[in-house]
Design an enzyme around this catalytic site. Structure first.
Site, mmCIF file in Angstrom:
data_model
loop_
_atom_site.group_PDB
_atom_site.id
_atom_site.type_symbol
_atom_site.label_atom_id
_atom_site.label_comp_id
_atom_site.label_asym_id
_atom_site.label_seq_id
_atom_site.Cartn_x
_atom_site.Cartn_y
_atom_site.Cartn_z
ATOM 1 N N ASP A 1 12.140 11.902 -19.100
ATOM 2 C CA ASP A 1 12.548 12.081 -17.699
ATOM 3 C C ASP A 1 13.860 12.865 -17.625
ATOM 4 O O ASP A 1 14.785 12.494 -16.907
ATOM 5 C CB ASP A 1 12.701 10.720 -17.011
ATOM 6 C CG ASP A 1 12.774 10.846 -15.496
ATOM 7 O OD1 ASP A 1 12.190 11.806 -14.953
ATOM 8 O OD2 ASP A 1 13.415 10.000 -14.855
ATOM 9 N N MET B 1 13.947 3.316 -8.714
ATOM 10 C CA MET B 1 13.547 2.115 -9.439
ATOM 11 C C MET B 1 14.624 1.051 -9.477
ATOM 12 O O MET B 1 14.320 -0.118 -9.722
ATOM 13 C CB MET B 1 13.177 2.477 -10.879
ATOM 14 C CG MET B 1 12.042 3.454 -11.003
ATOM 15 S SD MET B 1 11.752 3.880 -12.723
ATOM 16 C CE MET B 1 11.386 2.268 -13.390
ATOM 17 N N VAL C 1 22.482 0.506 -8.867
ATOM 18 C CA VAL C 1 23.522 0.531 -9.894
ATOM 19 C C VAL C 1 24.803 -0.054 -9.312
ATOM 20 O O VAL C 1 25.220 0.310 -8.209
ATOM 21 C CB VAL C 1 23.774 1.963 -10.406
ATOM 22 C CG1 VAL C 1 24.773 1.930 -11.555
ATOM 23 C CG2 VAL C 1 22.471 2.593 -10.870
#
Length: 721
Positions: A135, A23, A26
């Site tokens: 999650d 998604m 970083v």
């Protein structure tokens, strides 16, 4: 688009990319307002363009920003700039638990339980703030360089699972709870299930359920019982095995009800690993494992279709499209008209009406059954013996549906063999996996059938077959089937060149070995001499040599404690330990290690350390010229008198002790630890005698002369060397 060097939010300077996920990407960045390094998670474009998802993401991330706990990666800020949606988080230098497990193959039960306790404490803090992670998986758990365990991605999971994107996009299907797989309500106990799967992987080095598609794995979470970790690692203590089993119960009511209960059992398992103290709730029919229904299966496929389409770079909005599975195994999409209800919508009023009617029908049925039983059997008394075998009864609700509440084991666990002959190997194996079946493929040469097409199966189409059965498929290797050569014990480059020359594709995986040298092929799949089609992928497992160990940080430990940490990690300490000055570490603490923290070395590697003696003391020098006493210091001093001179440093060290009548006197000294001292001069003077007459007697009194001591001091300052 994020670029290195750009500023975000007028304060965060992007320094480098440090990771990527399903998604987001970083980046390491520097916050110029607070002068600290942070991690910035930037949503990928396909998610940033979904306004509904962005709204939920921002709301949940802001809620997560209120969490502050040592075992949570803290969220500092959430923002948006020029279509870039980002979340600013604490920068934790270390590795994910997933990579840590991969490097060590599996963890000892003590290490696994210790990590699980820290993870549980972080999750507990979130649950106390009414935040559910949704999650939990090793990829979202970070082990920092100093050994601190931190959970990350609070908030982002809920935003994802509550929108059109399932958590499978993040690779979470291996850790998802049964209620999440069904698309139902999830709460704190869903996190407990996912943590149980994570502990299972730490202990065994593998996940309990696997499959070729996300649908197949999700179905196993719902339908199949969790295997005991002791089946894979027999030395796992009974208490730890019981904890994992309780965490991963299918029904949330049979799991730990909160993190406090789980933490208490985990701590108890460290102290008494072999005790049987884990209390398993009594099973009941409402909480037992049930066979998955067709509607459940279709719902799972609807929720996981995004993952399959995502991998093909095709993105569909679930709210705008309906999904169904065609008979050929492919997904079909049709736009739904506005206002049309989903076939899976829940209507509580209708359910209450249905339940009420079912109960009335059941009561009527029971009354009729009792009357008939009295008429038929009432006159026989005790003469007739009860029939042998189990008695099967039906509940009122079951009769209202026209179904029996008891089904045989075969009805629950059997499926119909699908058509596989004539389909590609990939299509056939996916079709079998979706039904909970396993498969093996054997390739044979064929002049008529193209390579990769299934030619036969050991189970006939339409036959009833138990779930979990392995179906053996025969597929065409094409007219030019090639025998896979033997490449084990060869250098990887040589093995790769040989296979490539014969037309094979090569996939490299790596693993540690105490026997096989680094760079040598340990195993191959398919095995040597197997006949396969040209272009078939051959997976080579290449040795990394002996398993490397992670070098801990010894800096700041006392000498004794640091040596203990190194020995526990599998290292050795050099025989000679140097003791040096250090401005950074106090005396007695380790200030140097020859291998840096976070690097990987062979077990038994000798590491040299140095221990601090504290900061090196500043040294001074004395270059003085001691002059004769002045009239102010010694009014009765005369030139030529002998004077005793004593120079004493502030630390009590006597630098000079002499007698002289010659001035000036030189005083040169170096390496002094004091910044100054005192000069003391002593001399003697002779006082003349006196003669007096006693007025009463007239007698003469004579007082003889005498020598008297005189002394004074001077302050002297030394200079730095």
């Amino acid at each position: 688009m994020v670029k290195i060097g750009m500023m975000i939010g007028d304060r965060y300077e992007i320094l480098e990319k440090i990771g990527t996920g399903g998604m987001s990407d970083v980046y390491k960045a520097k916050c110029h307002k607070l002068n600290r390094f942070v991690a910035i998670k930037v949503l990928k474009q396909e998610f940033s363009e979904n306004a509904n998802f962005v709204s939920k993401f921002r709301t949940e991330a802001q809620a997560a920003a209120g969490l502050m706990h040592p075992n949570i990666v803290n969220v500092y800020d959430v923002g948006e700039e020029d279509g870039i949606y980002y979340i600013v988080m604490e920068l934790v230098e270390g590795i994910t638990l997933k990579k840590y497990i991969e490097k060590k193959a599996r963890l000892s039960f003590k290490e696994a339980v210790s990590i699980a306790i820290q993870v549980s404490m972080g999750i507990e803090a979130a649950h106390n703030n009414h935040i559910i992670h949704r999650d939990i998986k090793p990829q979202n758990i970070i082990i920092s360089k100093d050994g601190k365990v931190k959970v990350t991605d609070f908030g982002i999971a809920k935003a994802a699972t509550s929108n059109t994107i399932t958590s499978n996009v993040m690779g979470s299907v291996h850790y998802t709870s049964p209620e999440q797989a069904r698309g139902g309500y999830s709460d704190e106990k869903s996190d407990i299930y996912s943590l149980g799967i994570t502990i299972f992987e730490m202990l065994t080095g593998r996940v309990p359920f696997n499959g070729e598609t996300t649908v197949a794995i999700a179905i196993k979470h719902i339908q199949e019982e969790l295997p005991s970790p002791k089946e894979f690692v027999p030395e796992i203590p009974n208490s730890v095995d019981g904890i994992v089993v309780k965490c991963c119960q299918k029904s949330p009511d049979r799991r730990y009800q909160n993190m406090q209960e789980l933490i208490a059992d985990l701590k108890q398992s460290l102290m008494n690993p072999d005790d049987d103290f884990v209390v398993q709730n009594d099973p009941n029919m409402n909480c037992g494992t049930r066979a998955i229904s067709d509607s459940d299966r279709e719902q799972i496929k609807r929720r996981t279709v995004y993952q399959d389409s995502y991998e093909r770079n095709q993105y569909y909005e679930d709210r705008e499209e309906s999904v169904r599975l065609r008979s050929d195994g492919e997904f079909e999409y049709d736009n739904e008209p506005d206002g049309e209800e989903d076939e899976y919508d829940y209507n509580p009023k209708m359910e209450r009406v249905t339940t009420f009617l079912a109960l009335i029908g059941g009561v009527i049925f029971c009354v009729v059954a009792i009357i008939l039983a009295v008429k038929v059997f009432g006159g026989r008394g005790d003469e007739d013996a009860a029939p042998e075998g189990p008695v099967v009864t039906a509940s009122p609700s079951d009769e209202s549906r026209g179904e029996s509440s008891v089904s045989t084991e075969e009805e629950v666990k059997k499926v119909q063999m699908p058509k596989v002959v004539g389909r590609s190997v990939e299509e056939a194996r996916n079709a079998l996996t979706d039904l909970g079946l396993k498969s093996e493929v054997e390739y044979v040469e064929s002049e008529e059938i193209q390579a990769g097409e299934v030619t036969a199966a050991d189970v006939e189409e339409g036959a009833e077959i138990e779930v979990g059965t392995t179906v053996k498929l025969t597929a065409s290797a094409g007219p030019q089937g090639v025998a896979v050569p033997q490449v084990t014990n060869m250098d990887y480059d040589q093995a790769n060149a040989r296979l490539t020359q014969l037309g094979f594709a090569v996939t490299r995986v790596e693993g540690y070995s105490d026997e096989v040298e680094e760079g040598i092929v340990m195993s191959q799949v398919p095995s040597a001499d197997t006949e396969v089609a040209k272009g078939t992928n051959v997976t080579l497992t290449v040795s990394l040599g002996k398993e490397k160990i992670w070098v801990p940080s010894l800096l700041g430990y006392t000498e004794q404690d640091g040596i203990a940490v190194a020995l526990e990690a599998g290292l050795k300490i050099g025989e000679e330990i140097a003791y040096v000055y250090s401005d950074e570490y106090p005396e007695g603490q380790i200030c140097y290690q020859s291998y840096s923290n976070g690097s990987y070395v062979d077990p038994g590697t000798v590491m040299d350390i140095k221990v601090s003696k504290g900061p090196e003391a500043e040294t001074y020098k004395c270059n003085a010229s001691i002059t004769a006493p002045t009239p102010e210091e010694a009014p009765d001093y005369s030139v030529g008198m002998e004077v005793s001179i004593r120079l004493t440093a502030d630390d009590g060290q006597v630098l000079l002790d002499t007698r002289t009548s010659s001035f000036p006197q030189a005083a040169n000294y170096y390496g002094l630890t004091s910044s100054g001292g005192t000069i003391t001069m002593t001399y003697f003077v002779t006082v003349e005698g006196t003669t007096t007459t006693d007025p009463e007697t007239g007698e003469t009194i004579t007082t003889p002369g005498e020598t008297q001591e005189r002394s004074f001091s001077r302050r002297i300052e030394f200079s730095l060397e």
